[in-house]
Design an enzyme around this catalytic site. Structure first.
Site, PDB file in Angstrom:
ATOM      1  CG  HIS A  35     -21.703 -10.853  46.701  1.00 47.88           C
ATOM      2  ND1 HIS A  35     -21.003  -9.948  47.469  1.00 47.88           N
ATOM      3  CD2 HIS A  35     -22.157 -11.801  47.574  1.00 47.88           C
ATOM      4  CE1 HIS A  35     -21.041 -10.303  48.733  1.00 47.88           C
ATOM      5  NE2 HIS A  35     -21.730 -11.440  48.827  1.00 47.88           N
ATOM      6  CG  HIS A  38     -17.280 -12.200  47.884  1.00 43.08           C
ATOM      7  ND1 HIS A  38     -18.518 -12.571  47.421  1.00 43.08           N
ATOM      8  CD2 HIS A  38     -17.152 -12.783  49.108  1.00 43.08           C
ATOM      9  CE1 HIS A  38     -19.111 -13.350  48.313  1.00 43.08           C
ATOM     10  NE2 HIS A  38     -18.308 -13.498  49.347  1.00 43.08           N
ATOM     11  CB  SER A 186     -25.815 -11.681  51.942  1.00 47.27           C
ATOM     12  OG  SER A 186     -25.858 -13.026  52.376  1.00 47.27           O
ATOM     13  NE  ARG A 188     -26.427 -18.533  54.837  1.00 42.77           N
ATOM     14  CZ  ARG A 188     -25.236 -18.618  55.438  1.00 42.77           C
ATOM     15  NH1 ARG A 188     -24.580 -17.523  55.769  1.00 42.77           N
ATOM     16  NH2 ARG A 188     -24.696 -19.793  55.694  1.00 42.77           N
TER      17      ARG A 188
HETATM   18  P1  AMP Z   1     -18.560 -15.209  52.555  1.00 42.85           P
HETATM   19  O1  AMP Z   1     -18.203 -15.734  51.208  1.00 42.85           O
HETATM   20  O2  AMP Z   1     -19.988 -14.803  52.693  1.00 42.85           O
HETATM   21  O3  AMP Z   1     -18.065 -16.078  53.674  1.00 42.85           O
HETATM   22  O4  AMP Z   1     -17.767 -13.845  52.702  1.00 42.85           O
HETATM   23  C1  AMP Z   1     -16.388 -13.779  52.459  1.00 42.85           C
HETATM   24  C2  AMP Z   1     -15.889 -12.442  52.902  1.00 42.85           C
HETATM   25  O5  AMP Z   1     -16.578 -11.416  52.187  1.00 42.85           O
HETATM   26  C3  AMP Z   1     -16.122 -12.179  54.388  1.00 42.85           C
HETATM   27  O6  AMP Z   1     -15.014 -11.509  54.931  1.00 42.85           O
HETATM   28  C4  AMP Z   1     -17.356 -11.312  54.370  1.00 42.85           C
HETATM   29  O7  AMP Z   1     -17.455 -10.455  55.489  1.00 42.85           O
HETATM   30  C5  AMP Z   1     -17.134 -10.502  53.103  1.00 42.85           C
HETATM   31  N1  AMP Z   1     -18.403  -9.977  52.612  1.00 42.85           N
HETATM   32  C6  AMP Z   1     -19.579 -10.659  52.414  1.00 42.85           C
HETATM   33  N2  AMP Z   1     -20.552  -9.825  52.015  1.00 42.85           N
HETATM   34  C7  AMP Z   1     -20.011  -8.592  51.955  1.00 42.85           C
HETATM   35  C8  AMP Z   1     -20.499  -7.291  51.616  1.00 42.85           C
HETATM   36  N3  AMP Z   1     -21.769  -7.100  51.256  1.00 42.85           N
HETATM   37  N4  AMP Z   1     -19.643  -6.244  51.666  1.00 42.85           N
HETATM   38  C9  AMP Z   1     -18.343  -6.425  52.048  1.00 42.85           C
HETATM   39  N5  AMP Z   1     -17.816  -7.619  52.366  1.00 42.85           N
HETATM   40  C10 AMP Z   1     -18.628  -8.688  52.339  1.00 42.85           C
END
Ligand code: AMP
Length: 285
Positions: A35, A38, A186, A188
Site C-alpha cells: 500500500h 510501503h 495497514s 490489516r
Molecule cells: P509490513 O508489510 O506490514 O510488514 O510492513 C513492511 C514495512 O512497511 C515495515 O517497515 C512497516 O513499518 C512499513 N509500513 C507499514 N505500514 C506503513 C505505513 N502506514 N506508513 C509507513 N510505513 C509503513
C-alpha cells in the site's frame, strides 16, 4: 520491469556484484500486500540508493499460533506492479522453505527492547522479526534499510539487531502514511467492516488528544496515556491492549513527559489488532 528472485543465493550473488561496482543498495523488507505506506519506503529508497531490493515474504516465524498467518493477504502480482512503478529493481519473493531450509536452526533475539509493548502480548514475535531481518540484511548487505515508523518498536529492534550483528546498514525510519482521516495504513485494515473502520479511527483520535495536552507542557505520563485510553474506552467496538509513553529509543517507560517521548498504542477493533504511535513533545507544536 523489476527482476523477481526466489532463491536467496541468487539474491546474494546479485547484491555482491552490485557492491563490487560501488553501487549503493537499499533494502525494503515487507510482507507484501503493498500500500502507499510501503510505496513511501520504496520511493525513499530509490531516491537515495542506486539499487533497491524489496522483499515480499509473509514470515511464519513472526506469527503466533493463534494469529493470522494463513489469512494474511497475499497479492504478489499486484505487488510486483507496484514495485515496477516505484523504482524497485529487484523483488525478492522467497518461499518459507527458501528462507528457512531444512536444518535452519538460528534465532536472533534482541533482549530488553522486545519485552514490553507488543512483545508482552505477542511472545516470539520480535524473535521472528529479528531473525528474518538479520537474514535479509545478511543476504543483501544493504547500504540503507528502510522501515516504517508505524511499527515503532520493530524499528528500534531492527536498529539494535543491525548494530549488534555488524551488518553496517544505515537503518532509515520512514514516517507513517495515513488515510485522509488519520488512520495509519495497514494491510490489516482490510479485516475491518464499515463500522469497525469508523471505530478504528479512535487510535489516531486518542493520540491527537494526547498531543493537544502535551502542548500545554510537561506532566505525568498517565495524563497522556489516560487521554488515549479515554477516547478508546468511548468506542464500543474497540478494546485497548496497551498505551504507553516510552523513551523513543530505549522504549523504557517514562514516568513523566519532560522531554520528547513516544506514545505507543495497540487496540483490537473487531478481528484486527491495530497499532499506532506518535511523538509527544512537552510544550511542542
Ligand atoms: P509490513 O508489510 O506490514 O510488514 O510492513 C513492511 C514495512 O512497511 C515495515 O517497515 C512497516 O513499518 C512499513 N509500513 C507499514 N505500514 C506503513 C505505513 N502506514 N506508513 C509507513 N510505513 C509503513
Amino acid at each position: 520491469m523489476s527482476l523477481v528472485i526466489h532463491d536467496p543465493r541468487e539474491l546474494r550473488e546479485l547484491c555482491r556484484g552490485w557492491a563490487r561496482t560501488g553501487a549503493t543498495l537499499g533494502l525494503v523488507p515487507t510482507m507484501g500486500n503493498l500500500h502507499a505506506g510501503h510505496v513511501s519506503l520504496m520511493r525513499r529508497a530509490s531516491a537515495q540508493c542506486d539499487q533497491v531490493v524489496v522483499s515480499i515474504f509473509v514470515n511464519p516465524k513472526q506469527f503466533g499460533p493463534r494469529e493470522d498467518y494463513a489469512a494474511y493477504p497475499r497479492t504478489l502480482e499486484a505487488d510486483q506492479a507496484i514495485c515496477d512503478k516505484n523504482g524497485a529493481g529487484v523483488v525478492f519473493a522467497p518461499s518459507a522453505d527458501d528462507m528457512y531450509p531444512e536444518g535452519f536452526a538460528t534465532t536472533v533475539s534482541v533482549a530488553g527492547l522486545t519485552e514490553g509493548l507488543c512483545g508482552a502480548s505477542r511472545p516470539g514475535h520480535f524473535d521472528g522479526v529479528a531473525t528474518v531481518c538479520a537474514r535479509l540484511h545478511g543476504l543483501v548487505l544493504p547500504t540503507r534499510a528502510y522501515y516504517g515508523e508505524k511499527d515503532w518498536q520493530q524499528l528500534q529492534v531492527v536498529r539494535r539487531m543491525n548494530e549488534d550483528l555488524g551488518f553496517g546498514a544505515t537503518v532509515v525510519g520512514v514516517p507513517t502514511v495515513r488515510e485522509d482521516d488519520g488512520l495509519a495504513l495497514s494491510s490489516r485494515n482490510q479485516y475491518l467492516g464499515a463500522e469497525e473502520r469508523e471505530a478504528a479511527l479512535c487510535l489516531w483520535t486518542g493520540l491527537q488528544a494526547a498531543v493537544e495536552l502535551a502542548k500545554a507542557g510537561p506532566g505525568p505520563a498517565e495524563r497522556f496515556e489516560e487521554a488515549v485510553a479515554d477516547v478508546i474506552a468511548g468506542e464500543p467496538l474497540a478494546e485497548l491492549e496497551y498505551v504507553s509513553l516510552v523513551d523513543p529509543t530505549s522504549l523504557v517507560p517514562m514516568a513523566r513527559l519532560d522531554e520528547t517521548g513516544r506514545l505507543l498504542v495497540a487496540a483490537r477493533v473487531g478481528p484486527a489488532r491495530l497499532i499506532d504511535n506518535i511523538a509527544l513533545v512537552p510544550g511542542g507544536e
